[in-house]
Design a protein around this motif. Structure first.
Motif, PDB file in Angstrom:
ATOM      1  N   ASP A   1       0.824  -1.222   0.000  1.00 32.05           N
ATOM      2  CA  ASP A   1       0.000   0.000   0.000  1.00 32.05           C
ATOM      3  C   ASP A   1       0.853   1.264   0.000  1.00 32.05           C
ATOM      4  OD1 ASP A   1      -2.191  -1.572   0.059  1.00 32.05           O
ATOM      5  OD2 ASP A   1      -2.616  -1.321   2.199  1.00 32.05           O
ATOM      6  N   TYR A   2       1.992   1.204   0.696  1.00 31.85           N
ATOM      7  CA  TYR A   2       2.845   2.403   0.795  1.00 31.85           C
ATOM      8  C   TYR A   2       3.522   2.745  -0.530  1.00 31.85           C
ATOM      9  CZ  TYR A   2       6.658  -1.055   1.371  1.00 31.85           C
ATOM     10  OH  TYR A   2       7.532  -2.093   1.190  1.00 31.85           O
ATOM     11  N   LEU A   3       3.353   1.880  -1.532  1.00 34.16           N
ATOM     12  CA  LEU A   3       4.088   2.082  -2.788  1.00 34.16           C
ATOM     13  C   LEU A   3       3.183   2.081  -4.017  1.00 34.16           C
ATOM     14  CD1 LEU A   3       7.131   2.543  -3.120  1.00 34.16           C
ATOM     15  CD2 LEU A   3       7.367   0.159  -3.756  1.00 34.16           C
ATOM     16  N   THR A   4       1.882   2.155  -3.816  1.00 31.77           N
ATOM     17  CA  THR A   4       0.994   2.159  -4.988  1.00 31.77           C
ATOM     18  C   THR A   4       0.418   3.550  -5.229  1.00 31.77           C
ATOM     19  OG1 THR A   4      -0.779   1.387  -3.558  1.00 31.77           O
ATOM     20  CG2 THR A   4       0.304  -0.269  -4.902  1.00 31.77           C
ATOM     21  N   ASP A   5       0.139   3.814  -6.498  1.00 32.39           N
ATOM     22  CA  ASP A   5      -0.628   5.004  -6.866  1.00 32.39           C
ATOM     23  C   ASP A   5      -2.015   4.519  -7.301  1.00 32.39           C
ATOM     24  OD1 ASP A   5      -0.076   3.833  -9.330  1.00 32.39           O
ATOM     25  OD2 ASP A   5       1.338   5.373  -9.966  1.00 32.39           O
ATOM     26  N   THR A   6      -2.762   5.327  -8.005  1.00 30.06           N
ATOM     27  CA  THR A   6      -4.024   4.879  -8.609  1.00 30.06           C
ATOM     28  C   THR A   6      -3.915   5.121 -10.107  1.00 30.06           C
ATOM     29  OG1 THR A   6      -5.127   7.039  -8.515  1.00 30.06           O
ATOM     30  CG2 THR A   6      -5.274   5.644  -6.527  1.00 30.06           C
ATOM     31  N   ALA A   7      -4.836   4.544 -10.844  1.00 31.53           N
ATOM     32  CA  ALA A   7      -4.828   4.772 -12.295  1.00 31.53           C
ATOM     33  C   ALA A   7      -4.861   6.270 -12.593  1.00 31.53           C
ATOM     34  CB  ALA A   7      -6.016   4.053 -12.940  1.00 31.53           C
ATOM     35  N   GLU A   8      -5.749   6.984 -11.924  1.00 29.40           N
ATOM     36  CA  GLU A   8      -5.913   8.419 -12.180  1.00 29.40           C
ATOM     37  C   GLU A   8      -4.707   9.226 -11.690  1.00 29.40           C
ATOM     38  OE1 GLU A   8      -7.419  11.901 -13.625  1.00 29.40           O
ATOM     39  OE2 GLU A   8      -8.039   9.858 -14.090  1.00 29.40           O
ATOM     40  N   SER A   9      -4.216   8.944 -10.472  1.00 28.26           N
ATOM     41  CA  SER A   9      -3.073   9.729  -9.953  1.00 28.26           C
ATOM     42  C   SER A   9      -1.821   9.475 -10.797  1.00 28.26           C
ATOM     43  CB  SER A   9      -2.806   9.429  -8.475  1.00 28.26           C
ATOM     44  OG  SER A   9      -2.215   8.152  -8.296  1.00 28.26           O
ATOM     45  N   SER A  10      -1.642   8.241 -11.252  1.00 29.50           N
ATOM     46  CA  SER A  10      -0.454   7.945 -12.081  1.00 29.50           C
ATOM     47  C   SER A  10      -0.530   8.706 -13.401  1.00 29.50           C
ATOM     48  CB  SER A  10      -0.326   6.444 -12.340  1.00 29.50           C
ATOM     49  OG  SER A  10      -1.325   5.974 -13.220  1.00 29.50           O
ATOM     50  N   TYR A  11      -1.734   8.828 -13.951  1.00 27.03           N
ATOM     51  CA  TYR A  11      -1.925   9.577 -15.197  1.00 27.03           C
ATOM     52  C   TYR A  11      -1.628  11.058 -14.970  1.00 27.03           C
ATOM     53  CZ  TYR A  11      -4.443  11.938 -18.981  1.00 27.03           C
ATOM     54  OH  TYR A  11      -4.772  12.751 -20.027  1.00 27.03           O
ATOM     55  N   GLN A  12      -2.197  11.638 -13.919  1.00 25.63           N
ATOM     56  CA  GLN A  12      -2.015  13.073 -13.646  1.00 25.63           C
ATOM     57  C   GLN A  12      -0.558  13.404 -13.301  1.00 25.63           C
ATOM     58  OE1 GLN A  12      -4.135  15.188 -14.450  1.00 25.63           O
ATOM     59  NE2 GLN A  12      -6.110  14.102 -14.459  1.00 25.63           N
ATOM     60  N   GLN A  13       0.061  12.563 -12.467  1.00 26.06           N
ATOM     61  CA  GLN A  13       1.464  12.815 -12.088  1.00 26.06           C
ATOM     62  C   GLN A  13       2.397  12.662 -13.285  1.00 26.06           C
ATOM     63  OE1 GLN A  13       1.941  10.027  -8.846  1.00 26.06           O
ATOM     64  NE2 GLN A  13       1.303  11.527  -7.300  1.00 26.06           N
TER      65      GLN A  13
END
Length: 434
Positions: free
Chosen positions: A172-184
């Motif tokens: 959990d401490y190392l995952t993003d989300t589909a949307e956050s990974s796209y925006q970042q």
């Protein structure tokens, strides 16, 4: 800005083509007493010193190296910045190794100061080993990529990197989300892609750690910015391949997962490919995608032996990767030492000129940068290295027995390492001095 012109005299060697396509003799150019002329960060002339010296202005600054060989800067097509601190971690194969060592090490990159410290060490190691361009995995944290690009920009290096996209099957401490990974990723692209000599790579870690939604958004980014890179892993380990089949039962195999989400293309580089089949090699070649051959990590993690002859048969672009930290050396010379042995174990030969090609022009072609790097052709960026024939007592003694440039080159690739690299130049500036 005043014209800056310098010349470098030594033995000079570079690749012109893939020996598998044109034969060994037509694949390289060698000047026993050569001259390389640099103007404003680009190569303006290359040839025999006797031909070029009379044409140069009398006041030009000429550096003359004795017992040395100038080659293009080396190109690493697969390496992980956040794994610098865990190189040589004992005792696991890929999936256990990720959970035991890799993920905890990468979690530290949430801290900007840590990311900056490691980026500095990492770039110094690349340059010390003669690597002038690398395709780099960051961590899931944008600060890992910002730190790397900030350090690379100061030295005017040609580097490619991206933030890892990973929204499942990781802590959990190392995952993003589909949307956050796209925006970042999008924010990093807007900030860095095409700035100076820097390029951005969309970076889903590998199919098992991305949901279909995240892979779809990775493909969307590639559609929105046509000259982006894409990097990920494929067919490294048999357990991993079975895992992918279980996670994506609707697809025809590992490569088909990436193909379905529009991740294949001319700037897509797939690391490892140890267990690819003929059809997958053909599809990669058809789409202009490339594979990064990572012999040291494939041996260290017990993953298997890359089938280079099969890739050659399909005219698939192949670069070389150190794959730090599954790989155990930043040195592409040492990586070629292992590549030779990987071929030997399969009853195949790896000639020194094919090795030179893989580490320079082959890597540049895999990255679609052969008009800029990978050779010493006039008009290209002045990224080059000086290899010292007397770097170690054994190397010095052994090279005195060498009868030709083929033998000299092979000895440099078997006995050479970071100590062999006397100087590294990027865009005409000296960025490493041993």
């Amino acid at each position: 800005m005043p014209l800056t012109r310098k010349a470098y005299r030594a033995a000079i060697l570079h690749s012109l083509a893939d020996p598998a396509e044109v034969g060994v003799e037509a694949s390289y150019e060698y000047f026993e007493d050569g001259l390389l002329v640099i103007e404003n960060g680009r190569i303006s002339a290359l040839g025999h010193a006797s031909d070029l010296l009379p044409r140069l202005p009398a006041d030009i600054d000429i550096t003359h190296y004795q017992d040395a060989l100038i080659t293009p800067g080396l190109i690493d097509t697969h390496i992980h910045l956040p794994q610098t601190g865990m190189v040589g971690a004992y005792g696991e194969q890929l999936l256990d190794w990720l959970n035991t060592y890799t993920f905890p090490c990468e979690s530290q990159f949430a801290d900007k100061a840590h990311a900056e410290e490691v980026a500095d060490i990492f770039i110094k190691e690349l340059l010390r080993n003669g690597t002038t361009t690398a395709l780099v995995f960051g961590s899931v944290h944008p600060q890992s990529v910002n730190a790397f690009f900030e350090a690379a920009e100061k030295l005017d290096l040609r580097m490619i990197a991206g933030k890892v996209m990973m929204d499942r099957n990781a802590p959990d401490y190392l995952t993003d989300t589909a949307e956050s990974s796209y925006q970042q990723s999008k924010a990093l692209i807007e900030r860095w892609h095409g700035k100076g000599r820097l390029h951005y790579a969309v970076t889903p870690r590998f199919a098992p750690t991305s949901t279909p939604e995240q892979l779809a958004l990775a493909g969307q980014l590639l559609g929105e910015y046509p000259d982006l890179y894409m990097q990920t892993h494929i067919s490294e380990n048999k357990q991993e391949i079975e895992w992918v089949k279980a996670l994506f039962p609707e697809r025809d195999g590992y490569l088909d997962v990436y193909d379905h989400y529009k991740l294949l293309g001319e700037r897509s580089v797939f690391a490892h490919g140890v267990h690819l089949c003929d059809e997958e090699c053909a599809r990669l070649a058809e789409t202009g995608s490339a594979v990064a051959f990572c012999p040291t990590s494939n041996l260290f993690l017990g993953s298997g032996l890359f089938n280079l002859p099969m890739a050659e048969k399909h005219k698939l672009n192949v670069g070389l990767g150190t794959d730090i930290g599954g790989g155990t050396s930043f040195s592409l010379l040492q990586t070629l030492n292992e590549a030779y042995k990987v071929m030997q174990l399969q009853g195949a030969r790896l000639s020194p000129f094919k090795s030179l090609y893989l580490a320079t022009l082959g890597g540049a072609r895999a990255l679609r940068l052969e008009d800029r790097i990978g050779t010493l052709q006039p008009g290209t960026d002045a990224d080059f290295i000086v290899l010292d024939y007397n770097a170690t007592p054994l190397l010095s003694y052994r090279l005195k027995q060498a009868n030709n440039i083929a033998e000299t080159l092979f000895v440099l690739m078997t006995l050479g390492d970071d100590r062999t690299v006397l100087q590294t130049y990027a865009a005409g500036n000296r960025v490493h001095q041993r």
